[in-house]
Design an enzyme around this catalytic site. Structure first.
Site, PDB file in Angstrom:
ATOM      1  N   TYR A 166      -0.905  10.237  -1.176  1.00 41.08           N
ATOM      2  CA  TYR A 166       0.254   9.975  -0.329  1.00 41.08           C
ATOM      3  C   TYR A 166       0.379  11.086   0.701  1.00 41.08           C
ATOM      4  O   TYR A 166       0.217  12.261   0.375  1.00 41.08           O
ATOM      5  CB  TYR A 166       1.525   9.915  -1.182  1.00 41.08           C
ATOM      6  CG  TYR A 166       2.785   9.752  -0.367  1.00 41.08           C
ATOM      7  CD1 TYR A 166       3.116   8.526   0.190  1.00 41.08           C
ATOM      8  CD2 TYR A 166       3.631  10.827  -0.139  1.00 41.08           C
ATOM      9  CE1 TYR A 166       4.266   8.368   0.946  1.00 41.08           C
ATOM     10  CE2 TYR A 166       4.784  10.683   0.611  1.00 41.08           C
ATOM     11  CZ  TYR A 166       5.099   9.455   1.160  1.00 41.08           C
ATOM     12  OH  TYR A 166       6.234   9.305   1.917  1.00 41.08           O
TER      13      TYR A 166
ATOM     14  N   GLU B 233      -5.653   7.929  -8.573  1.00 40.16           N
ATOM     15  CA  GLU B 233      -4.469   7.152  -8.933  1.00 40.16           C
ATOM     16  C   GLU B 233      -3.517   7.045  -7.759  1.00 40.16           C
ATOM     17  O   GLU B 233      -3.014   5.967  -7.463  1.00 40.16           O
ATOM     18  CB  GLU B 233      -3.763   7.798 -10.132  1.00 40.16           C
ATOM     19  CG  GLU B 233      -2.511   7.071 -10.573  1.00 40.16           C
ATOM     20  CD  GLU B 233      -2.777   5.667 -11.111  1.00 40.16           C
ATOM     21  OE1 GLU B 233      -1.856   4.825 -11.012  1.00 40.16           O
ATOM     22  OE2 GLU B 233      -3.870   5.395 -11.623  1.00 40.16           O
TER      23      GLU B 233
ATOM     24  N   GLU C  97       5.852   1.945  -1.371  1.00 41.02           N
ATOM     25  CA  GLU C  97       5.227   0.768  -1.978  1.00 41.02           C
ATOM     26  C   GLU C  97       6.250  -0.241  -2.502  1.00 41.02           C
ATOM     27  O   GLU C  97       5.872  -1.212  -3.139  1.00 41.02           O
ATOM     28  CB  GLU C  97       4.287   1.206  -3.114  1.00 41.02           C
ATOM     29  CG  GLU C  97       3.084   1.967  -2.607  1.00 41.02           C
ATOM     30  CD  GLU C  97       2.117   2.375  -3.703  1.00 41.02           C
ATOM     31  OE1 GLU C  97       2.519   2.471  -4.890  1.00 41.02           O
ATOM     32  OE2 GLU C  97       0.945   2.622  -3.371  1.00 41.02           O
TER      33      GLU C  97
ATOM     34  N   GLY D  54      -5.667  12.842  10.579  1.00 41.73           N
ATOM     35  CA  GLY D  54      -6.911  13.157   9.889  1.00 41.73           C
ATOM     36  C   GLY D  54      -6.730  13.750   8.509  1.00 41.73           C
ATOM     37  O   GLY D  54      -7.712  14.118   7.854  1.00 41.73           O
TER      38      GLY D  54
ATOM     39  N   TYR E 114      -9.573   2.591   4.375  1.00 43.31           N
ATOM     40  CA  TYR E 114     -10.619   2.630   3.351  1.00 43.31           C
ATOM     41  C   TYR E 114     -11.911   1.989   3.860  1.00 43.31           C
ATOM     42  O   TYR E 114     -13.006   2.493   3.606  1.00 43.31           O
ATOM     43  CB  TYR E 114     -10.156   1.930   2.077  1.00 43.31           C
ATOM     44  CG  TYR E 114      -8.907   2.527   1.474  1.00 43.31           C
ATOM     45  CD1 TYR E 114      -8.644   3.890   1.532  1.00 43.31           C
ATOM     46  CD2 TYR E 114      -7.970   1.717   0.849  1.00 43.31           C
ATOM     47  CE1 TYR E 114      -7.495   4.436   0.983  1.00 43.31           C
ATOM     48  CE2 TYR E 114      -6.822   2.254   0.290  1.00 43.31           C
ATOM     49  CZ  TYR E 114      -6.590   3.612   0.369  1.00 43.31           C
ATOM     50  OH  TYR E 114      -5.449   4.133  -0.182  1.00 43.31           O
TER      51      TYR E 114
END
Length: 155
Positions: free
Chosen positions: A84, A81, A25, A93, A129
């Site tokens: 990863y 939260e 990130e 998957g 998502y």
């Protein structure tokens, strides 16, 4: 693939995954967590829970989550939260299986919803998502008081 809940002896591994996520990130400089702090907050004070995804007995990903509460629903929620998965294990998957496990926990615990945040530049995660039928909450803005601001306000 299988899952296992983290135990106190996993604190170094949890911190290693946190650091890998931070590097992905582009936020490595923001990691101030230590093994001692994680051990206290996760296992003594029980502020959050962690489980690992395993492939052939090797931990390849983790999820850290806790409960929040919706006054409108009158029910707890599950807040993810961090989730990863190491890069070489993506696309197999594992992420979907981890979300399924989280959803099962939320349903078992009578949660009214599950929420998480995503960086706006992380299109692969956003696409994932959306494939789960998650809805972006783009009418909401996230605000944060950092430790320094919290201390100042508390005085």
């Amino acid at each position: 693939m299988e899952f296992r809940n983290a135990v106190r002896e996993d604190v170094p591994l949890i911190l290693a995954f946190i650091k890998e996520l931070a590097a992905y990130e582009k936020m490595t400089k923001d990691v101030t967590a230590t093994e001692a702090l994680l051990e206290r907050t996760l296992f003594d004070e029980k502020h959050a829970e962690v489980f690992f995804a395993l492939v052939d007995g090797q931990e390849v990903g983790f999820a850290l989550f806790f409960h929040n509460f919706s006054t409108f629903l009158g029910k707890p929620g599950l807040y993810l939260e961090d989730l990863y998965i190491q890069p070489k294990f993506r696309g197999q998957g594992i992420g979907k299986a981890m979300f399924k496990k989280l959803a099962q926990l939320a349903v078992t615990r009578n949660c009214g919803r599950m929420e998480w945040s995503c960086l706006n530049w992380n299109q692969p995660s956003i696409d994932f998502y959306l494939s789960l039928e998650a809805q972006p909450m783009d009418e909401w803005m996230v605000y944060r008081l950092t430790e320094e601001a919290l201390t100042k306000l508390a005085e």
